[in-house]
Design a protein around this motif. Structure first.
Motif, mmCIF file in Angstrom:
data_model
loop_
_atom_site.group_PDB
_atom_site.id
_atom_site.type_symbol
_atom_site.label_atom_id
_atom_site.label_comp_id
_atom_site.label_asym_id
_atom_site.label_seq_id
_atom_site.Cartn_x
_atom_site.Cartn_y
_atom_site.Cartn_z
ATOM 1 N N CYS A 1 -60.949 51.806 81.371
ATOM 2 C CA CYS A 1 -62.017 51.096 81.120
ATOM 3 C C CYS A 1 -62.194 49.618 81.126
ATOM 4 O O CYS A 1 -63.296 48.844 81.487
ATOM 5 N N GLY A 2 -61.084 49.074 81.186
ATOM 6 C CA GLY A 2 -60.774 47.624 81.428
ATOM 7 C C GLY A 2 -60.642 46.978 80.134
ATOM 8 O O GLY A 2 -60.711 45.625 80.102
ATOM 9 N N HIS A 3 -60.917 47.649 78.870
ATOM 10 C CA HIS A 3 -60.890 46.869 77.784
ATOM 11 C C HIS A 3 -59.474 46.014 77.576
ATOM 12 O O HIS A 3 -58.572 46.678 77.609
ATOM 13 N N ARG A 14 -41.224 41.388 71.336
ATOM 14 C CA ARG A 14 -41.387 42.044 72.550
ATOM 15 C C ARG A 14 -40.854 43.682 72.623
ATOM 16 O O ARG A 14 -41.573 44.668 72.814
ATOM 17 N N GLY A 15 -39.413 43.876 72.037
ATOM 18 C CA GLY A 15 -39.077 45.011 71.820
ATOM 19 C C GLY A 15 -39.672 45.784 70.810
ATOM 20 O O GLY A 15 -39.817 47.221 70.899
ATOM 21 N N ARG A 16 -40.038 45.312 69.782
ATOM 22 C CA ARG A 16 -40.907 45.985 68.806
ATOM 23 C C ARG A 16 -42.074 46.403 69.260
ATOM 24 O O ARG A 16 -42.393 47.621 69.111
ATOM 25 N N TYR A 17 -42.634 45.754 69.934
ATOM 26 C CA TYR A 17 -43.974 46.074 70.853
ATOM 27 C C TYR A 17 -44.081 46.930 71.691
ATOM 28 O O TYR A 17 -45.006 47.573 72.234
ATOM 29 N N ASP A 18 -42.700 47.381 72.344
ATOM 30 C CA ASP A 18 -42.721 48.327 73.325
ATOM 31 C C ASP A 18 -43.128 49.761 72.777
ATOM 32 O O ASP A 18 -43.439 50.660 73.364
ATOM 33 N N ASP A 19 -43.054 49.944 71.381
ATOM 34 C CA ASP A 19 -43.104 51.146 70.643
ATOM 35 C C ASP A 19 -44.546 51.171 70.031
ATOM 36 O O ASP A 19 -44.852 52.314 69.593
ATOM 37 N N VAL A 20 -45.280 50.137 70.335
ATOM 38 C CA VAL A 20 -46.486 50.280 69.580
ATOM 39 C C VAL A 20 -47.575 51.118 70.400
ATOM 40 O O VAL A 20 -47.412 51.314 71.717
ATOM 41 N N GLU A 21 -48.467 51.377 69.598
ATOM 42 C CA GLU A 21 -49.379 52.377 70.464
ATOM 43 C C GLU A 21 -50.252 51.864 71.380
ATOM 44 O O GLU A 21 -50.802 50.760 70.998
ATOM 45 N N THR A 22 -50.366 52.158 72.423
ATOM 46 C CA THR A 22 -51.452 51.734 73.442
ATOM 47 C C THR A 22 -52.629 52.521 73.545
ATOM 48 O O THR A 22 -53.286 52.719 74.586
ATOM 49 N N VAL A 23 -53.174 53.229 72.608
ATOM 50 C CA VAL A 23 -54.545 53.785 72.645
ATOM 51 C C VAL A 23 -55.723 53.052 72.838
ATOM 52 O O VAL A 23 -55.744 52.279 71.858
ATOM 53 N N CYS A 24 -56.336 53.054 73.638
ATOM 54 C CA CYS A 24 -57.697 51.988 73.996
ATOM 55 C C CYS A 24 -58.627 52.430 72.722
ATOM 56 O O CYS A 24 -58.865 53.271 72.476
#
Ligand SMILES: [Zn+2]
Length: 67
Positions: A55-57, A15-25
């Motif tokens: 967009c809800g994706h 979870r800590g690692r994924y806090d840094d992941v890009e959240t571009v849809c």
């Protein structure tokens, strides 16, 4: 134990690692910079979901813990 253990379980580590992941849809390209991936695990696999506020994706990623 041969490996180091900092007292964190695998889900906390991921979870800590994924806090840094890009959240571009991937559907509309909206960059949800404040977005969070929500994670749940059954002990063998972690499943992450991120819902685009534009967009809800719902993007889903799975990570095998490997035990
Ligand atoms: Zn989107």
């Amino acid at each position: 134990m041969a490996t180091s253990n900092r007292g964190m379980n695998p889900l906390d580590t991921l979870r800590g690692r994924y806090d840094d992941v890009e959240t571009v849809c991937p559907a509309c390209g909206y960059d949800d910079a404040d977005g969070k991936w929500t994670g749940e695990t059954d002990g063998a696999e972690v499943r992450y979901e991120h819902a685009c506020p534009s967009c809800g994706h719902v993007a889903v990623r799975r990570i095998t813990i490997g035990r």
